[in-house]
Each structure stands twice: as C-alpha cells, then as structure tokens.
Write an enzyme that holds these catalytic residues in place. Structure first.
Site, PDB file in Angstrom:
ATOM      1  N   GLU A 170       0.866  -1.163   0.000  1.00 42.65           N
ATOM      2  CA  GLU A 170       0.000   0.000   0.000  1.00 42.65           C
ATOM      3  C   GLU A 170       0.909   1.220   0.000  1.00 42.65           C
ATOM      4  O   GLU A 170       1.697   1.414   0.925  1.00 42.65           O
ATOM      5  CB  GLU A 170      -0.855  -0.023   1.260  1.00 42.65           C
ATOM      6  CG  GLU A 170      -2.241   0.492   1.019  1.00 42.65           C
ATOM      7  CD  GLU A 170      -3.101   0.321   2.248  1.00 42.65           C
ATOM      8  OE1 GLU A 170      -3.677  -0.760   2.418  1.00 42.65           O
ATOM      9  OE2 GLU A 170      -3.168   1.278   3.028  1.00 42.65           O
ATOM     10  N   ASP A 222      -5.373  10.952   9.094  1.00 47.44           N
ATOM     11  CA  ASP A 222      -4.135  10.377   9.586  1.00 47.44           C
ATOM     12  C   ASP A 222      -3.683  10.987  10.897  1.00 47.44           C
ATOM     13  O   ASP A 222      -3.822  12.188  11.122  1.00 47.44           O
ATOM     14  CB  ASP A 222      -3.026  10.554   8.534  1.00 47.44           C
ATOM     15  CG  ASP A 222      -3.227   9.606   7.373  1.00 47.44           C
ATOM     16  OD1 ASP A 222      -3.219   8.383   7.617  1.00 47.44           O
ATOM     17  OD2 ASP A 222      -3.419  10.071   6.234  1.00 47.44           O
TER      18      ASP A 222
END
Ligand SMILES: Cc1ncc(COP(=O)(O)O)c(C=O)c1O
Lengths: 409, 273
Positions: free
Chosen positions: B49, B60
């Site tokens: 990924e 995030d």
C-alpha cells in the site's frame, strides 16, 4: 453556467442544497467512512429540530436574551456622505455578545448538541472569534470544550486565546501543515473521528461536509432576515446591494441567503487579496482559485497544479483559509453573486476610515467589506442602498493594527 | 485475473494471510521508495500500500501526517508516485500495489486521466480515504474502465445497510478500519474486530483486510486469525521518522530499509507459524 441556469428555471435558488447536500457540483460529503454515520445523525437532528417549535422557541429566546438580537441596522450617514454615493447601512453583528456574528451559529449548534445528548464540544478557530463564541456557549451549559487553533494564529490572536481559557476551554495548538485555520480544521476532524460517541463538532463557518454548510447558513440567516425587515422600516424598500467579507463564508451567506431569490438585490462577497492577487500571497479562492475537494466538500480552493493545498496569507486571521463554503462557489458559477478581493493595505485603511468617520472599530475581517464599500458606494446613486455586514468588532485586532502602524506598547 | 484477485486466491490455497505494509511514497526522500518497495516484497509483503502524500491528511494521525510533510518537502506528486510504480513493475510484475491517499490530487488530475495513467503504471487498486461511494458515481466507473479495483473502508460506525452499499461497489478487497480514530491509534480490540468481520462476511465474499492499530507481530497474528489481510502502517512509518535525520540520505535510507524489513520478516513468520 447557462445549463445550470436552465435547470433552475422553476426551482428557487433558496431551495439549495439538494437532498444529498450539493449546490450544483459543489458541497456534498467527502469524509472518511467513520464520519458518514455521525453526519447522517447530525443531518437528521438538524432537519428534525429546524421544524420543532420548542427548539425554535429556545433558539429565539437565546438569540434575544443572551446574544442581544436583533442587532441594529445602522445608517452610517457621515461615511455615506463622505463617499458621496449610495446610502450605507451597517448590520451591527459587532454588537452581539462576544463581538461577532459567530455566536449566532454556536448558540444554534450547541442547542442541537444538547438535544443529541453530546457532552463534549470541539471547534476549530482562526481569528479566535469562533473559538470564543464556542467556549462561551459551552461555559453556559457546563460542557467540556476543546478548541483547535493553528500555532501561528495563537500568536496573532493571543487575546482571544486567553479569553477562551478564561471561559474554561482547552486551547490546543496545531503545529502541523501551515499552522493556521485549515490545519486546525483537520485536527478537529481527527478529534471528532476519534471521539464521535460523546463529541459534537461545532464548525465555525458555512463549509465542511453536508449538513454543515446548510446548517451554519440557516443559523446565520437571522442576519439577513432581520436586515430585510429593518431596511423596510428605515427605507420602505429593498436594498440594491449587499456586501460582506468572506473567510469560509458564514457571515456573508447569513446576510445573502434571505435575499437570494430577490434578483434585483446584487451581492458582493469580499475575499482577502493579502499582498495582492498577483503575488499569490492571498486567501481568495473564489477570485483566484480552482474547484477541488477539501474538508469534506467540493468547492473553490487554493491549490497547486498537483492538488496540494497552498499556504494562504491575509492580515486577518479569520479570512486566512484556502477554501470557501460551497454555496458561494455555486452562487459564483451561476452568476448570482459577485466575488471580489481587497488587499491587506486596503483593509487596514478601511479599518481606520470607519473608526474615524463613525466611531466604530471594526474587525480586520469586516474591514475587507468596508474597503470594498469605499469602492462600490461612489459608483452608485445617492438614492441607492447598500447593506454591509459589520461581522465583528476590532478589539481583538488592535495589537495587529498597532504593530502594522509601527506602534509598540 | 487482476493481481489482487490472484494474490488472494493463491494465499487462500496456501492457507496464508496477506501481509500489507503501508509506506508513504517519497518519505523521507524520493530515492528510497523503489528500493524500499522491493525490500518489502523480499521481507514477505504480499501487497504494497503506497501512500500518496497530501497537504491535508485529515484521517491520519501524527506519524503519517509527518510522512506526508517529509515527502512534500521534495514535492512528491501523484505523477511522481506513478512513475516509481512504473519502475517497480520493470522487475516485479506480480505484487499488487494499492494507492492510498486523498481525493484532491486525483480530482485535479481528472478521474479518467488518473485511472488511465495509474493503470498503465501498474497500479492495481485505489483507496481514496475521503470519497464515499455516494460521491463516487463518476470515480468508480473511471477506475473500473481501466481495471483498477476501488477499495473502500468500512469502520466501526458503518451500519449493515451501508456495508451492503459499499461492498456492492468495492472490488479487490474490503479494508476494515479497526478503530474509531485516525491512523496510528493504539487501542485495537481484537474481539470487537472479530465480531465486526463476521458481520462483513455476511454481506460480501471479498477478502477483508484490517488496518489502523496493528503495531507488532502479536497484533498482526491476532487480527490475522479473523481477517484475510493485515495492514501495517504507522509502526513502519515510525521507523522512517526515527531515521529520517541520519547524517546522509543514503545512510538513513539503508537503515530504514533494514529496520522495516526486520519488522516485516517477524510479522511474516508470526503470521505463517
Ligand atoms: C469578525 C469576523 N468576520 C468574518 C470572519 C470570517 O468568517 P466567515 O466568512 O465564516 O464569516 C471571521 C472569522 O473568524 C470573523 O471573526
């Protein structure tokens, strides 16, 4: 643009957004999956309570007795005569409790939070006005309050930081990214994702994912509704032009929205041109940006050619934001409202002009609207009427103004 | 068959779980990414990924935020990320690559232009954190036209009704976000995850990956017992951060690659045990 106009022939402009939170191609819900369900709950609560008599009665009562509404619509006679054109009326949001329009929205969202059983309130703030307005209503209800603020803004707006602390809020300094309002919004979103069970996120402007842009507008629309009634009392007729500054666009949409179907009333949203649009150092996405997706909605943004959000600049922390509420993007594209920009320097002159001619010290955000009025009014007839939203008072900015004028305390 | 599909088919045949490392492209500098990708495959990664740096990574935590900031110092763009993948494909034609990032860089490039370029570079799946299927009615067909798998997140707040909607549009695999929170959060509750995955399996036959909160071999094993893939991100990116300021980039990069490989090897052997 023309196609959209065609589509809306028998739909009123005020019917927006659509069911899915879109204003034409703008708005919508662009968030991580975890927030989809909380946003749905919020939307349901907002739709439900906006029709519930008890809620509306409590809101009205708070706006009257706590905020001090209606705010006056004041004819700035000396300033109008000096400019030698249209008659200028100021919608005095600076006289609200906490000194700006922001409290109209925080009162409303706080009432929703209470009804939804949330015990913890979070907010982002740029100039600190929204943070103060949030901390204020949280103190009143005894709710925990956390305000995210860019590290840079904490320096520029030290007075408001202290005000929030006095009100019992915890101010969290955000050191990531450009350390301003957009980063504070990111951080508030992160907090919300983490604490959705007990937390209500009070967004301070008419941006963010649906239903925020519509909901904040509906809470701020009291500004335009009052102004419409008041101008009828003063003048017996509708205004010719509305002027308001644009950070995320909440004070502007609050004034504009009740007039949006009155096609004879023109509208001017004033963005921050900072050091000048040509320098790239500004905060004027509508005048100089492109559509993109940020903070949960599609709207005009300041971005580079790779889609990264670029740093903004404005002397006024409350306008220092790379995006804008999606309804403004749509009103721009369909040509219903005009968007213009004035520089730091022009805004500062506006600050001094109004202070000296009317004895009213405006916020630096509102000073952008003032600066544009000084250009617009002389181009209009003496019988014509401008309503300008004086979104906040200038106390918080005195330090900035003094520094720029080369004065040290 | 798509790379992702055949990867999971093969894993299933061998009764193994997919180990899916996440790193941000260009972090801490552009030179590292190609070598790091190959090294991760060597160390036992089944799918990579690759994070596309974005200025405003709303979902995030601090660790991956800083990864984005480091990569953006060098101006790492979506185009740059695609060209690294193209280089990777010169010697590796089997390991699936999933891009993970935010919508705006794709929006600016244009969905179709992006999909074509990504497909030609050798990308297999695209996970865009901030586009739910409701907003993806142009985006999904653009990806599918170029045989890219749209990967979507499911979270602890996703209702069964939404699970059905999302699984209807998703292909490749489903990514279950194990915690309410941002990347890098600690408290992953394996019992809660297990019961959620039961629910997801009722609505889809797609393989399920679990991420957010997998820190070490022990959590990887616990999650691997109920999922088809484990995604590990912040724990690896942390190692980048610790070595990002080494005397020289070359020296730092070598150390980062070594340390990330070690973690992956330990996870791999724990998962396979
Ligand atoms: C006094 C004042 N006016 C205007 C703004 C800009 O926000 P908006 O565009 O949402 O009205 C702010 C924001 O902090 C403010 O404090």
């Amino acid at each position: 643009m023309t196609m959209q106009k065609q589509d809306q022939v028998d739909k009123k402009l005020s019917d927006m957004p659509d069911e899915t939170g879109h204003f034409g191609q703008y708005g919508g819900i662009f968030v991580p999956e975890t927030l989809m369900e909380p946003l749905k709950e919020l939307k349901e609560a907002y739709i439900h309570y906006f029709q519930e008599p008890d809620f509306l009665a409590e809101l009205d009562s708070d706006l009257a007795n706590y905020v001090g509404r209606p705010s006056p619509l004041y004819y700035a006679e000396r300033w109008s005569l000096e400019l030698g054109g249209a008659k200028i009326y100021l919608k005095r949001e600076d006289l609200n409790h906490t000194g700006a329009h922001k409290v109209n929205n925080t009162i409303g969202q706080m009432l929703l939070a209470k009804r939804m059983g949330k015990t913890r309130i979070i907010a982002e703030t740029g100039a600190g006005q929204h943070g103060v307005a949030t901390a204020t209503v949280a103190a009143r209800l005894g709710l925990e309050c956390v305000v995210y603020m860019g590290a840079e803004d904490i320096q520029r707006q030290a007075l408001n930081v202290y005000r929030m602390k006095l009100l019992g809020a915890r101010v969290v300094s955000v050191g990531s990214g450009s350390r301003t309002l957009k980063d504070a919004l990111n951080e508030a979103m992160r907090d919300w994702v983490t604490n959705i069970d007990n937390t209500f996120y009070i967004i301070g402007t008419a941006a963010g994912p649906h239903p925020y842009p519509a909901m904040v507008r509906d809470f701020q629309a009291i500004i335009g509704r009052e102004a419409k009634q008041q101008i009828m009392v003063h003048e017996g007729r509708m205004p010719d032009a509305l002027v308001a500054c644009i950070g995320g666009g909440s004070n502007a949409i609050g004034l504009f929205y009740p007039f949006v179907d009155d096609m004879d009333v023109s509208m001017y949203g004033v963005e921050a041109a900072g050091h000048g649009l040509e320098t790239g150092e500004h905060a004027a996405p509508l005048c100089a940006g492109k559509p993109g997706v940020l903070h949960g909605n599609r709207t005009y943004l300041m971005e580079d050619r790779h889609g990264q959000i670029i740093p903004t600049h404005s002397v006024s922390a409350g306008l220092d934001y790379p995006g804008v509420g999606p309804e403004h993007s749509w009103l721009k594209d369909i040509g219903r409202a005009n968007y213009v920009a004035v520089s730091d320097e022009e805004a500062l002159k506006g600050f001094h002009d109004l202070t000296l001619t009317e004895g009213i010290m405006p916020a630096l955000e509102s000073s952008h609207a003032i600066a544009y009025v000084t250009k617009l009014a002389p181009t209009m007839d003496k019988e014509q009427i401008i309503i300008m939203n004086l979104s906040g008072r200038g106390d918080k900015d005195i330090h900035t103004v003094a520094t720029l004028d080369g004065i040290e305390f | 068959m798509s790379r992702i599909k055949s990867c999971f088919a093969q894993l299933k045949e061998n009764k193994r779980k997919a180990l899916v490392p996440y790193v941000a492209a260009g972090d801490p500098n552009p030179e590292i990414t190609l070598d790091l990708m190959h090294a991760m495959v060597q160390a036992g990664a089944d799918i990579i990924e690759l994070g596309v740096p974005f200025s405003d990574p709303m979902a995030d935590g601090p660790v991956i935020q800083k990864a984005s900031e480091r990569a953006l110092i060098y101006g790492t763009s979506l185009t740059d990320v695609l060209s690294v993948i193209k280089q990777f494909r010169e010697t590796n034609d089997s390991t699936p690559i999933v891009l993970m990032g935010y919508l705006n860089p794709i929006e600016v490039m244009g969905y179709e232009v992006f999909a074509k370029a990504a497909s030609e570079s050798g990308v297999d799946g695209v996970l865009t954190v901030d586009i739910p299927p409701e907003e993806a009615q142009v985006y999904i067909p653009a990806l599918k036209q170029y045989e890219l798998d749209p990967i979507f997140l499911l979270s602890p707040t996703t209702t069964k009704e939404r699970m059905k909607l999302i699984c209807h549009y998703a292909s490749g695999f489903i990514y279950y976000v194990a915690v309410k929170g941002v990347t890098g959060t600690s408290a992953l509750d394996t019992i809660e995850v297990a019961s959620r995955l039961e629910m997801i399996k009722e609505v889809t036959d797609l393989p399920i990956g679990v991420g957010f909160g997998i820190k070490n071999a022990a959590t990887a094993v616990a999650v691997g017992q109920v999922s088809d893939a484990v995604v590990v991100g912040s724990a690896l990116v942390n190692l980048v951060e610790q070595n990002a300021h080494a005397l020289s980039n070359a020296e730092g990069n070598k150390k980062i690659i070594k340390e990330i490989s070690q973690v992956l090897v330990s996870m791999r052997s724990a998962l396979d045990a």
